[in-house]
Write a protein that holds these residues in place. Structure first.
Motif, short mmCIF file in Angstrom:
data_model
loop_
_atom_site.label_atom_id
_atom_site.label_comp_id
_atom_site.label_asym_id
_atom_site.label_seq_id
_atom_site.Cartn_x
_atom_site.Cartn_y
_atom_site.Cartn_z
N ALA A 176 37.89 40.12 25.97
CA ALA A 176 37.75 39.78 27.66
C ALA A 176 36.61 39.78 27.88
CB ALA A 176 38.76 40.45 27.88
N LYS A 177 35.52 41.91 27.82
CA LYS A 177 34.57 41.79 28.22
C LYS A 177 33.51 41.37 28.22
CE LYS A 177 34.05 45.48 30.45
NZ LYS A 177 33.78 45.84 31.49
N ALA A 178 33.41 40.55 26.95
CA ALA A 178 32.17 39.06 26.41
C ALA A 178 32.53 38.60 27.67
CB ALA A 178 32.34 38.93 25.31
N LEU A 179 33.35 38.14 28.38
CA LEU A 179 33.33 36.66 29.47
C LEU A 179 32.84 37.21 30.53
CD1 LEU A 179 37.15 35.41 28.21
CD2 LEU A 179 34.55 34.45 28.33
N GLU A 180 32.68 38.55 30.92
CA GLU A 180 31.88 38.82 32.21
C GLU A 180 30.21 38.25 31.88
OE1 GLU A 180 32.52 43.43 32.18
OE2 GLU A 180 34.48 42.67 33.21
N ALA A 181 30.14 38.21 31.46
CA ALA A 181 28.74 37.40 31.37
C ALA A 181 28.23 36.30 31.53
CB ALA A 181 27.92 37.50 30.04
N ASP A 182 29.76 35.65 31.37
CA ASP A 182 29.71 33.98 32.60
C ASP A 182 30.39 34.34 33.62
OD1 ASP A 182 29.47 32.16 29.68
OD2 ASP A 182 30.79 33.94 28.91
N GLY A 183 30.46 35.73 34.12
CA GLY A 183 31.75 35.61 35.72
C GLY A 183 33.03 35.99 35.87
N ALA A 184 33.92 36.24 34.54
CA ALA A 184 34.81 36.71 34.35
C ALA A 184 34.69 37.98 34.70
CB ALA A 184 34.90 35.97 33.25
N LYS A 185 35.94 38.58 35.73
CA LYS A 185 36.92 40.31 35.82
C LYS A 185 37.44 39.97 34.79
CE LYS A 185 37.79 43.53 39.19
NZ LYS A 185 38.00 43.46 40.83
N ALA A 186 37.14 41.21 33.75
CA ALA A 186 37.97 41.21 33.01
C ALA A 186 38.97 42.85 32.93
CB ALA A 186 36.78 41.59 31.20
N PHE A 187 40.19 43.12 31.85
CA PHE A 187 40.41 44.07 32.41
C PHE A 187 41.43 44.56 31.32
CE2 PHE A 187 40.83 41.60 36.25
CZ PHE A 187 40.83 42.98 37.37
#
Length: 283
Positions: free
Chosen positions: A35-46
């Protein structure tokens, strides 16, 4: 705002595509790093699934199975916004989809099962097929957004769980199709014929084009006008088995098909079209 639960290969690319379309997406995965890896694309991970769904108007799921979906939704529900829409793309049992639809309706939430015939590349490109069935008012409301996630949405009508059943049928075909390819390549190996030569055959002859007509013929239940008699098909199947056995190459599905052919021949169907081996499936 959208929450996406389950960010494996398929889910991660769904998330990336949604973000490219301008959506705000909060994500959760059992393996937090995914999930954290998608923060680079603009997502917010929890790290907490209940936190991931807070404030979301729509929750999408791409998880493993019925038990996982039930467990994750139960945990996440403490963070649900009133009236949140739950859209589940997980391949599950039809019974599970029906039960969840009713259970979440009772709790005041809308649950729609929307499985897909899509790989990770399709999810990223928003191409492929999504299946839906159930409450048609819900489907009508969600279909525009779902259509943006995939190339086509197939609506199988008001019957709850039907989309789940269709998905399982499609996957069964893919499993048997792939097992058939494995046996085809195994026989080629036994006969010292290269995979390249096999591919050359199928570049010119596409047996997949026969599928619609074959299904239609088998569904009629009429096997009295054979184009390939069962006796002859069984003879050829024996040749497959003999060649493979002589070369010490195992076949996965052909032995079971041969046994089924023998059963129907014993019942007096040897002169019928060979597709009679599907008789019990459609009668």
């Amino acid at each position: 705002m959208i929450a996406f639960l389950g960010t494996g290969l398929l889910g991660a690319n769904f998330v990336k595509a949604l973000i490219k379309k301008g959506e705000q997406v909060q994500v959760w995965n059992r393996t937090t790093a995914k999930a954290k890896a998608l923060e680079a694309d603009g997502a917010k991970a929890f790290a907490s699934v209940a936190d991931a769904v807070k404030g979301a108007d729509v929750i999408h799921l791409t998880l493993k199975d019925d038990a996982t979906v039930d467990e994750v939704l139960a945990t996440a529900s403490t963070g649900f916004k009133p009236g949140v829409l739950i859209i589940d793309h997980t391949t599950t049992s039809a019974a599970g989809a029906i039960a969840r639809t009713q259970a979440w309706k009772t709790k005041g939430f809308t649950y729609l099962h929307a499985p897909v015939f899509m790989g990770p590349a399709n999810a990223l490109e928003s191409t492929g097929i999504m299946l839906v069935s159930g409450n048609q008012e819900v489907v009508k409301k969600l279909e525009p957004a779902l259509s943006k996630m995939t190339g086509k949405v197939l609506n199988f009508g008001p019957e709850e769980g039907k989309a789940a059943g269709i998905k399982l049928i499609g996957n069964l075909f893919l499993v048997t199709f792939t097992a058939g390819i494995a046996d085809t390549l195994a026989l080629a190996k036994a006969l010292h014929i290269s995979a390249t030569d096999v591919l050359s055959l199928f570049d010119s002859w596409n047996p997949g084009a026969l599928l619609p007509a074959r299904v239609k013929r088998m569904s009629t239940g009429d096997y009295s006008q054979p184009t390939w008699e069962l006796n002859m098909a069984r003879k050829d199947t024996g040749l497959f088995l003999q060649a493979a056995q002589a070369a010490g190459v195992p076949l996965a599905v052909i032995p079971a098909i041969a046994a089924e052919m023998d059963r129907y021949i014993a019942q007096g169907h040897g002169n019928d079209d060979w597709t009679v081996i599907g008789k019990d499936a459609v009668s």
